[in-house]
Design a protein around this motif. Sequence first.
Motif, PDB file in Angstrom:
ATOM      1  N   HIS A  94      25.015  70.026 -41.455  1.00 21.40           N
ATOM      2  CA  HIS A  94      23.895  70.166 -40.845  1.00 21.40           C
ATOM      3  C   HIS A  94      23.780  71.780 -39.958  1.00 21.40           C
ATOM      4  O   HIS A  94      22.821  72.266 -39.837  1.00 21.40           O
ATOM      5  CB  HIS A  94      23.275  69.052 -40.050  1.00 21.40           C
ATOM      6  N   GLU A  95      24.786  71.650 -39.019  1.00 23.01           N
ATOM      7  CA  GLU A  95      24.972  72.613 -38.062  1.00 23.01           C
ATOM      8  C   GLU A  95      24.958  73.960 -38.521  1.00 23.01           C
ATOM      9  O   GLU A  95      24.560  74.870 -38.153  1.00 23.01           O
ATOM     10  CB  GLU A  95      26.314  72.364 -37.097  1.00 23.01           C
ATOM     11  N   ASN A  96      25.608  73.984 -39.769  1.00 14.77           N
ATOM     12  CA  ASN A  96      25.782  75.243 -40.464  1.00 14.77           C
ATOM     13  C   ASN A  96      24.537  75.708 -41.098  1.00 14.77           C
ATOM     14  O   ASN A  96      24.104  76.918 -41.020  1.00 14.77           O
ATOM     15  CB  ASN A  96      26.589  75.041 -41.912  1.00 14.77           C
ATOM     16  N   ALA A  97      23.664  74.878 -41.359  1.00 15.06           N
ATOM     17  CA  ALA A  97      22.103  75.097 -41.802  1.00 15.06           C
ATOM     18  C   ALA A  97      21.260  75.737 -40.410  1.00 15.06           C
ATOM     19  O   ALA A  97      20.324  76.443 -40.718  1.00 15.06           O
ATOM     20  CB  ALA A  97      21.461  73.707 -42.441  1.00 15.06           C
ATOM     21  N   VAL A  98      21.668  74.945 -39.527  1.00 13.91           N
ATOM     22  CA  VAL A  98      20.645  75.606 -38.289  1.00 13.91           C
ATOM     23  C   VAL A  98      21.388  77.052 -37.897  1.00 13.91           C
ATOM     24  O   VAL A  98      20.579  77.828 -37.756  1.00 13.91           O
ATOM     25  CB  VAL A  98      21.416  74.700 -36.902  1.00 13.91           C
ATOM     26  N   TRP A  99      22.676  77.201 -38.018  1.00 20.10           N
ATOM     27  CA  TRP A  99      23.053  78.644 -37.635  1.00 20.10           C
ATOM     28  C   TRP A  99      22.597  79.756 -38.577  1.00 20.10           C
ATOM     29  O   TRP A  99      22.320  80.691 -38.647  1.00 20.10           O
ATOM     30  CB  TRP A  99      24.783  78.467 -37.569  1.00 20.10           C
ATOM     31  N   LEU A 159      13.963  71.823 -38.656  1.00 24.96           N
ATOM     32  CA  LEU A 159      15.065  72.354 -37.659  1.00 24.96           C
ATOM     33  C   LEU A 159      14.571  73.208 -36.403  1.00 24.96           C
ATOM     34  O   LEU A 159      14.894  72.974 -35.299  1.00 24.96           O
ATOM     35  CB  LEU A 159      16.111  73.182 -38.359  1.00 24.96           C
ATOM     36  N   PHE A 160      13.296  74.066 -36.727  1.00 21.34           N
ATOM     37  CA  PHE A 160      12.970  74.782 -35.852  1.00 21.34           C
ATOM     38  C   PHE A 160      11.295  74.693 -35.782  1.00 21.34           C
ATOM     39  O   PHE A 160      10.932  74.317 -37.041  1.00 21.34           O
ATOM     40  CB  PHE A 160      13.328  76.231 -35.734  1.00 21.34           C
ATOM     41  N   ASP A 161      10.567  75.247 -34.716  1.00 23.23           N
ATOM     42  CA  ASP A 161       9.192  75.523 -34.992  1.00 23.23           C
ATOM     43  C   ASP A 161       8.926  76.680 -35.442  1.00 23.23           C
ATOM     44  O   ASP A 161       9.027  77.870 -34.979  1.00 23.23           O
ATOM     45  CB  ASP A 161       8.302  75.260 -33.582  1.00 23.23           C
ATOM     46  N   HIS A 207      23.768  82.535 -45.936  1.00 32.92           N
ATOM     47  CA  HIS A 207      22.831  82.282 -46.602  1.00 32.92           C
ATOM     48  C   HIS A 207      22.248  80.962 -46.782  1.00 32.92           C
ATOM     49  O   HIS A 207      22.760  80.176 -47.166  1.00 32.92           O
ATOM     50  CB  HIS A 207      23.171  82.719 -48.159  1.00 32.92           C
ATOM     51  N   TYR A 208      20.906  80.891 -46.219  1.00 38.49           N
ATOM     52  CA  TYR A 208      20.450  79.382 -45.869  1.00 38.49           C
ATOM     53  C   TYR A 208      19.837  78.845 -47.063  1.00 38.49           C
ATOM     54  O   TYR A 208      20.126  77.167 -47.275  1.00 38.49           O
ATOM     55  CB  TYR A 208      19.525  79.424 -44.877  1.00 38.49           C
ATOM     56  N   ALA A 209      19.827  79.292 -48.282  1.00 36.50           N
ATOM     57  CA  ALA A 209      18.760  78.687 -49.262  1.00 36.50           C
ATOM     58  C   ALA A 209      19.555  77.377 -49.690  1.00 36.50           C
ATOM     59  O   ALA A 209      19.059  76.193 -50.033  1.00 36.50           O
ATOM     60  CB  ALA A 209      18.615  79.835 -50.502  1.00 36.50           C
ATOM     61  N   LEU A 210      20.694  77.344 -50.214  1.00 38.26           N
ATOM     62  CA  LEU A 210      21.601  76.189 -50.755  1.00 38.26           C
ATOM     63  C   LEU A 210      21.648  75.134 -49.802  1.00 38.26           C
ATOM     64  O   LEU A 210      22.093  73.984 -49.853  1.00 38.26           O
ATOM     65  CB  LEU A 210      22.836  76.668 -51.292  1.00 38.26           C
TER      66      LEU A 210
END
Length: 758
Positions: A328-333, A369-371, A657-660
């Motif tokens: 989850h933190e990896n997706a945030v970064w 995760l973010f606005d 790369h966030y897609a996956l």
Amino acid sequence: MPDWSAALIVPGSELDGAPLLRRELTLDTGHGEVTAAVLHATAHGVYEAFLNGRPVSDEVLSPGWSAYEWRLRYRSHDVTDLLEPTSVLGFALGHGWWAGRLGWNGGRGYYGSELGVLAQLEITFADGHVQRVVTDEDWTAGPSAVLADDLYDGQTVDARRYSDAWLRPGFAGEGWTGVRTGERDLATLTPYVGPPVRRQADIAPVRTWTSPAGATLVDFGQNLVGWVRVRVSGPAGTEVTLRHAEVLEHDELGVRPLRSALATDHFVLSGGEDVFEPTFTFHGFRYAEVQGWPGELADGDLTAVVVSSDLERTGEFSCSHPLLGRLHENAVWGTVGNFLDVPTDCPQRDERLGWTGDIAAFTPSAAFLFDVEPFLRDWLRDLAAEQQAADGMVAFVIPDVLKYVTKDDPEASAFPDPDSTAVWSDAAVWVPWALWQAYGDLSVLADQYDSMTAHVRRVETLTSPTGLWDTGFQFGDWLDPTAPPENPILAKADNGVVATACLYRSATLVAETAGLLGRSEDQAHFAEVAARTRAAFLEHYVGADGRITSDAVTVYALAIVFGVVEGEQRRLAGERLAALVDEGGYHIQTGFAGTPFVTDALTTTGHLDAAYRLLLQEECPSWLYPVTMGATTIWERWDSMLPDGTINPGQMTSFNHYALGAVVDWMHRTLGGLAPLEPGYAKVLVAPQPGGGITWAKTALQTRHGRVAVSWSTEGAEGLVVDVELPEGVSALVRLPDGTEREVGAGTSRVAAATAGA
């Protein structure tokens, strides 16, 4: 919005450094005190603005990258406190996206080669008088200490040339010249919708050492996007070089994934104490190689500066499984690194483009995760502008620089002539719909309605006589892990099946949008398109035994989640999907098209255990394999790094790369148990479905109505216990695996079930 009277100005002659532009001004007298002063500014290139030697803001890389042909954004800065009776207004310019390199063929300057600034300072006095200072031919231009700058290649700064005298009254420097006006249609100027780019954090190195080849390497402990701030003292003329990369290979800097991007900064020392910060570039990196350093590196000499669009963090998630927390933190970064003015595919190599497929897959996750509503609404305006100019076609990337890349060098494109393509072009529909669901503001659908409908209408013209979207180029299930590294388009899922399912989804969502907006005629039309598309899908792709053409995990996932199959066909699709996942050893078998939906497809067809086994798989390919390899962001490929520690041999691999990472949306809703029951979380669905041996989870979201939080545990004697926190005016339906359902209101509530479910 200002009443523009300024003109774009460019240096009158070629300079031997990045341009500086200045104008000295004296306040009008006889009008009392200054009550307000606002600077409106934009540029061809990127700018930093100064008034009397002080930055007018903490923003960087403004005005960012937009569809410059139709939208050049400007920023407005309150500079009242910076004014003096005699003031100097100055701008430093870099190439940015306007004139720098873009794409993978080495081309640059697709929008223009000249850097320029367009600015208007409006000073309001006590008696209402307004003094305007605008960019015109009264300005002067000169060279800076920046000898070279490029977003891909890095920045070169010679501190021996640095002086701030140009920002003080009375300056008349050597090498300074006049300016001339450039071309810019003032009607294309538009204020930002999204947030500016700012520095987000400083990160100190966690390790410095000498590599086997004798290189000095620095590890910042986190794959990030930004640059390194350097504090250094040494003999004048000494050159310090920093080269950046995301990973190590064979204990050396792994630069091959950068392809032609140099990602290298050069700093020439003045002989005194120097601080370098290369703000006209950015790098995607965790590691830096340092050359030419005078003496030994000490604490505080190097600091990584994280740079991103200024997004508010809204969503939180944690659970008893530590690897899921890191995923989850990896997706945030990954979001922080790639939401840099444009939602990019990657931040490090010679690409960094706003690929539509990536954000189509990831928007639901990003919006938790973010606005990201203002950020993506700004980008959607670029999408609509590009689309309108392309007869309804949504390009592969937005802004669509590829139309210039391929025109400049037809051999540079790996793809045929572009046309609408499933998932990628569907971003025109899927992104605004995801924003509507996340934030509950119907205006996003109203604003994007023409774009949404234009996309589906164009695809209607691309279907074959069978009613299937089985014509033209498709990315399909891009980066299916079974595809060869050198040819990621060769997915197992049939392209026509993927595309036709996507058309059904987009037509259905557009029909729903038309209904929400009271467009009944359009609603009927797009509902008919959806029905016709579904009928063609079932006739041509679904066998009597429920098997779907190509018999791949992705085709079942899309057919189930998009609602193409129903009843007995849905049950059979779910059974076959679960069987395929089992036959694959619970390793990932999906690419960009299937990955966001596969766990939902398993869950909603009664195969929750299979979804958890897929999620918790640690062998390659899987979501957790990169985590076991030390990843701190989401990788582009499931095996961007091979188990032996070498980089994937393909020519296209990124470690940010966030897609996956789109599975975190399922983690929030199903594992965490927090989802909107109504758009914008005006009413909340709390429905955790524990599994996989996970014993607790906590999920929270700052919604437009206030903070919503869900936590659950199975560690006590009561079995599953769920705690819910709601703001005033918000209610929730709590639905537990044992069939318990209960409505709860504002405040804190606890609901217990007899068992922990799956």
